[in-house]
Scaffold this motif. Structure first.
Motif, mmCIF file in Angstrom:
data_model
loop_
_atom_site.group_PDB
_atom_site.id
_atom_site.type_symbol
_atom_site.label_atom_id
_atom_site.label_comp_id
_atom_site.label_asym_id
_atom_site.label_seq_id
_atom_site.Cartn_x
_atom_site.Cartn_y
_atom_site.Cartn_z
ATOM 1 N N ILE A 196 37.183 26.925 41.711
ATOM 2 C CA ILE A 196 36.840 28.116 40.910
ATOM 3 C C ILE A 196 38.169 28.745 40.509
ATOM 4 N N THR A 197 38.400 28.899 39.203
ATOM 5 C CA THR A 197 39.754 29.266 38.762
ATOM 6 C C THR A 197 39.775 30.576 37.969
ATOM 7 N N PRO A 198 40.951 31.250 37.955
ATOM 8 C CA PRO A 198 41.087 32.548 37.278
ATOM 9 C C PRO A 198 41.555 32.384 35.842
ATOM 10 N N PHE A 199 41.627 33.518 35.140
ATOM 11 C CA PHE A 199 41.983 33.446 33.713
ATOM 12 C C PHE A 199 43.474 33.309 33.480
ATOM 13 N N ASN A 200 44.302 33.666 34.477
ATOM 14 C CA ASN A 200 45.710 33.899 34.123
ATOM 15 C C ASN A 200 46.559 32.642 34.021
ATOM 16 N N LEU A 246 34.273 21.530 38.773
ATOM 17 C CA LEU A 246 35.192 22.618 38.411
ATOM 18 C C LEU A 246 34.432 23.727 37.687
ATOM 19 N N LYS A 247 34.730 24.994 38.075
ATOM 20 C CA LYS A 247 34.163 26.157 37.379
ATOM 21 C C LYS A 247 35.344 26.963 36.844
ATOM 22 N N PRO A 248 35.720 26.722 35.570
ATOM 23 C CA PRO A 248 36.878 27.439 35.009
ATOM 24 C C PRO A 248 36.570 28.904 34.755
ATOM 25 N N SER A 249 37.604 29.678 34.488
ATOM 26 C CA SER A 249 37.390 31.075 34.082
ATOM 27 C C SER A 249 36.605 31.091 32.773
ATOM 28 N N GLU A 250 35.608 31.942 32.716
ATOM 29 C CA GLU A 250 34.796 32.038 31.495
ATOM 30 C C GLU A 250 35.564 32.781 30.394
ATOM 31 N N GLN A 251 36.718 33.388 30.755
ATOM 32 C CA GLN A 251 37.458 34.144 29.736
ATOM 33 C C GLN A 251 38.332 33.235 28.862
ATOM 34 N N PHE A 302 39.464 28.271 45.719
ATOM 35 C CA PHE A 302 39.294 29.433 44.837
ATOM 36 C C PHE A 302 40.656 30.050 44.575
ATOM 37 N N VAL A 303 40.901 30.449 43.336
ATOM 38 C CA VAL A 303 42.060 31.291 43.018
ATOM 39 C C VAL A 303 41.550 32.421 42.137
ATOM 40 N N GLY A 304 41.856 33.650 42.512
ATOM 41 C CA GLY A 304 41.400 34.803 41.733
ATOM 42 C C GLY A 304 41.646 36.086 42.506
ATOM 43 N N SER A 305 40.845 37.084 42.233
ATOM 44 C CA SER A 305 41.080 38.411 42.814
ATOM 45 C C SER A 305 40.698 38.437 44.296
ATOM 46 N N THR A 306 41.236 39.406 45.004
ATOM 47 C CA THR A 306 40.951 39.542 46.436
ATOM 48 C C THR A 306 39.478 39.862 46.658
ATOM 49 N N CYS A 314 41.278 30.275 49.675
ATOM 50 C CA CYS A 314 41.240 31.286 48.622
ATOM 51 C C CYS A 314 42.630 31.889 48.444
ATOM 52 N N MET A 315 43.183 31.744 47.249
ATOM 53 C CA MET A 315 44.460 32.378 46.910
ATOM 54 C C MET A 315 44.112 33.611 46.075
ATOM 55 N N MET A 316 44.600 34.768 46.487
ATOM 56 C CA MET A 316 44.051 36.009 45.922
ATOM 57 C C MET A 316 45.147 36.966 45.418
ATOM 58 N N GLY A 317 44.802 38.228 45.368
ATOM 59 C CA GLY A 317 45.653 39.230 44.719
ATOM 60 C C GLY A 317 46.964 39.485 45.448
ATOM 61 N N ARG A 338 50.502 37.744 36.310
ATOM 62 C CA ARG A 338 50.787 36.603 37.182
ATOM 63 C C ARG A 338 50.595 37.079 38.611
ATOM 64 N N CYS A 339 50.000 36.219 39.428
ATOM 65 C CA CYS A 339 49.821 36.626 40.828
ATOM 66 C C CYS A 339 51.160 36.754 41.523
ATOM 67 N N MET A 340 52.214 36.139 40.950
ATOM 68 C CA MET A 340 53.541 36.230 41.560
ATOM 69 C C MET A 340 54.461 37.154 40.751
ATOM 70 N N GLN A 384 47.219 49.571 44.601
ATOM 71 C CA GLN A 384 46.386 48.576 43.914
ATOM 72 C C GLN A 384 47.237 47.552 43.173
ATOM 73 N N GLU A 385 46.680 46.347 43.018
ATOM 74 C CA GLU A 385 47.303 45.373 42.111
ATOM 75 C C GLU A 385 46.970 45.826 40.691
ATOM 76 N N ILE A 386 47.982 46.111 39.869
ATOM 77 C CA ILE A 386 47.704 46.601 38.507
ATOM 78 C C ILE A 386 47.396 45.429 37.580
ATOM 79 N N SER A 414 53.956 23.311 49.244
ATOM 80 C CA SER A 414 52.644 23.860 48.885
ATOM 81 C C SER A 414 52.817 25.331 48.539
ATOM 82 N N PHE A 415 51.845 25.873 47.830
ATOM 83 C CA PHE A 415 51.802 27.316 47.567
ATOM 84 C C PHE A 415 51.399 27.987 48.882
ATOM 85 N N THR A 416 52.203 28.926 49.359
ATOM 86 C CA THR A 416 52.000 29.401 50.734
ATOM 87 C C THR A 416 51.901 30.924 50.826
#
Ligand code: NAD
Length: 502
Positions: A151-155, A177-182, A228-232, A251-254, A285-287, A386-388, A453-455
């Motif tokens: 499940i993937t995010p838009f960014n 795969l479930k891509p971002s609908e955006q 999953f990658v997306g918001s917290t 899950c990789m998040m905010g 970007r999450c980073m 907050q994450e802006i 790896s992404f850590t």
């Protein structure tokens, strides 16, 4: 063009691109102009079921496909992506907004994972110990799990799908795969190229949709692992739901990524790095660096940082002069503007206000916010807590490196962080004491290359193993340990009623 004339994005089920029978569609929109580009379906429960069933069936043969044959598909796939990188980037920019050069970077960082997947022969090797007891050998097999879902995010609509399905499939799994609908268009083009590279029917499937589709993937007994990658907020829901259903979940998040600037840092390079990492991709970007902590005399660098940011050009991503493109949606722009207003109300100093950047023509309709800088930011302010996820940099101050480290370690997030300095001793203390999973030393966005790896860590991540690299091979496989004895004569030591191997 009426809505009915817009291209309709298909699902991919059992090797066929098919039109959804749903009645629920949403528009894919160019965020720089509001031009409608395509329509994306919210797949029906029957379509999700069909995608999972196709993946389950394909697993029976794919899991037995020789590793070299699997690897060669990814060798071909990386070449196809390379050959098409410009057109992939153009599609990505049209639906997501980031600049063409950055869109190419988005594709390229995914391409690197595909190159790594082509080396699966080395990555999926087990271990062996000879003669662990008399005539007994122990060895491990890293076996694929079955159907995995992503499940993937838009960014990062190219890079993040490519973190997931190539490594899962290279390991011998099949995938839904479930891509971002955006912004699903570039993802679908990458999926077409994957089929062209030779991924057999049913091994890769795609369904589109929102919460109901994601919930169906989390609940389904035939899905063994969820990435999953997306918001917290959503990642926590996905983690809890899929874990309860007995799956492996990552899950990789905010995030809220801090960069510390020591006064001995190379000033111009540091300010360039901060401006690029805070405002590139419009801060989506999450980073992204979203907090700069200026230490000691580096506090005097704020005016120069503001000037760097003011010099960036805001506009459509397909213009060669643009540095900062639009936010993904009107809702995202409204949210970022509201957070900027909140920052002012709560007492931070608005050193650079990027709201309502001067744009002309169709771009007046776009979701633009220019580079924005707050100084005097402190924990407890909404803009800090907050994450802006927009082009807004919060500047905080600290008297010493230790004070800056303490600030970061007290923040719940642990995605990325960076230190700017010319002192090896300070850098070494920082990397040792900072409680964040990805650390940059004079590197503002330390996203690891795929042999690592992404850590991300702490509140930015749920699950133990990260995406891509060696960690994801362990995530997408079950380690089976075999302990074997082959008798070479008829001698017998009698019945052994103890736990020991002799
Ligand atoms: P999001 O959480 O809104 O969406 C991610 C995915 O979840 C999408 O496919 C979406 O369709 C689906 N989804 C949305 N709402 C859902 C719900 N209620 N239930 C189930 N599924 C739902 O995230 P986004 O806005 O697309 O992406 C931005 C976020 O992703 C930011 O928070 C960013 O930090 C994070 N991100 C993290 C990383 C990382 O590696 N840590 C990388 C990229 C993005």
């Amino acid at each position: 063009m009426t809505r009915d004339d817009l291209p309709r994005i298909p699902l991919l089920i059992n090797g066929e691109f098919v039109q959804s029978r749903t009645t629920e569609w949403r528009d894919v929109i160019n965020p720089a102009t509001q031009q409608r580009l395509a329509r994306v379906p919210m797949a029906t429960p029957e379509e999700v079921e069909a995608a999972i069933a196709a993946a389950r069936e394909a697993f029976k043969t794919w899991r037995k496909t020789p590793i070299g044959q699997r690897a060669r598909i990814f060798l071909k796939y990386q070449q196809l992506i390379r050959d098409n990188i410009k057109s992939l980037a153009a599609t990505l920019t049209a639906e997501q907004g980031k600049t063409l050069a950055d869109a190419e970077g988005d594709v390229f960082r995914g391409l690197e994972v595909v190159e790594h997947a082509a080396g699966i022969g080395l990555l999926q090797m087990g271990e062996r110990a000879h003669n662990v007891a008399g005539g007994v050998d122990t060895y491990t097999l890293l076996q694929p799990l079955g159907v995995c879902a992503g499940i993937t995010p838009f960014n990062f609509p190219a890079m993040i799908p490519l973190w997931m399905f190539p490594m899962a499939i290279a390991c011998g799994n099949t995938f839904v795969l479930k891509p971002s609908e955006q912004d699903p268009m570039v993802t679908m083009r990458l999926v077409e190229l994957a089929l062209e590279a030779g991924i057999p029917k049913g091994v890769l499937n795609v369904v589109h949709g929102g919460e109901p589709v994601v919930n169906a993937l989390c609940d389904h007994a035939d899905i063994k692992a969820v990435s999953f990658v997306g918001s917290t907020r959503v990642g926590t829901l996905v983690h809890d739901r899929a874990t309860r259903a007995g799956k492996r979940v990552q899950c990789m998040m905010g995030a809220k990524n801090h960069a510390i600037v020591l006064p001995d840092a190379h000033k111009d390079q540091t300010l360039n790095a901060l401006a690029g990492a805070a405002f590139g991709a419009a801060g989506q970007r999450c980073m992204a660096v979203s907090v700069a902590v200026l230490v000691g005399a580096a506090r005097d660098w704020l005016p120069d940082l503001v000037e760097k940011a003011r010099g960036l050009s805001v506009g459509a991503g397909d213009s060669a002069t643009t540095d900062v493109g639009p936010l993904i949606s009107c809702a995202a722009r409204d949210r970022v503007e509201a957070l900027i207003a909140r920052g002012v109300e709560e007492g931070a100093t608005l050193a650079l206000d990027g709201r309502l950047p001067p744009l002309s023509g169709q771009l007046k309709e776009g979701n633009f916010v220019g580079p924005t800088i707050f100084s005097g930011v402190k924990p407890g302010m909404t803009i800090y807590d907050q994450e802006i996820f927009g082009p807004v940099l919060c500047v905080a101050e600290a008297a010493t490196l230790d004070e800056a480290i303490a600030l970061i370690n007290a923040n719940p997030n642990g995605n990325g962080t960076a230190l700017f300095t010319q002192s090896g001793a300070a850098a070494r203390r920082f990397e040792d004491e900072i409680d964040v999973g990805q650390v940059g030393i004079n590197v503002p966005i330390p996203v690891p290359v795929p042999m690592f790896s992404f850590t991300g860590s702490r509140a930015s991540k749920l699950g133990d193993l990260g995406p891509y690299g060696r960690q994801v091979v362990l995530f997408y496989t079950q380690t089976k340990t075999v302990t074997a004895r082959w008798f070479d004569d008829a001698s017998t030591g009698g019945v052994n009623t103890t736990i020991s191997l002799k």
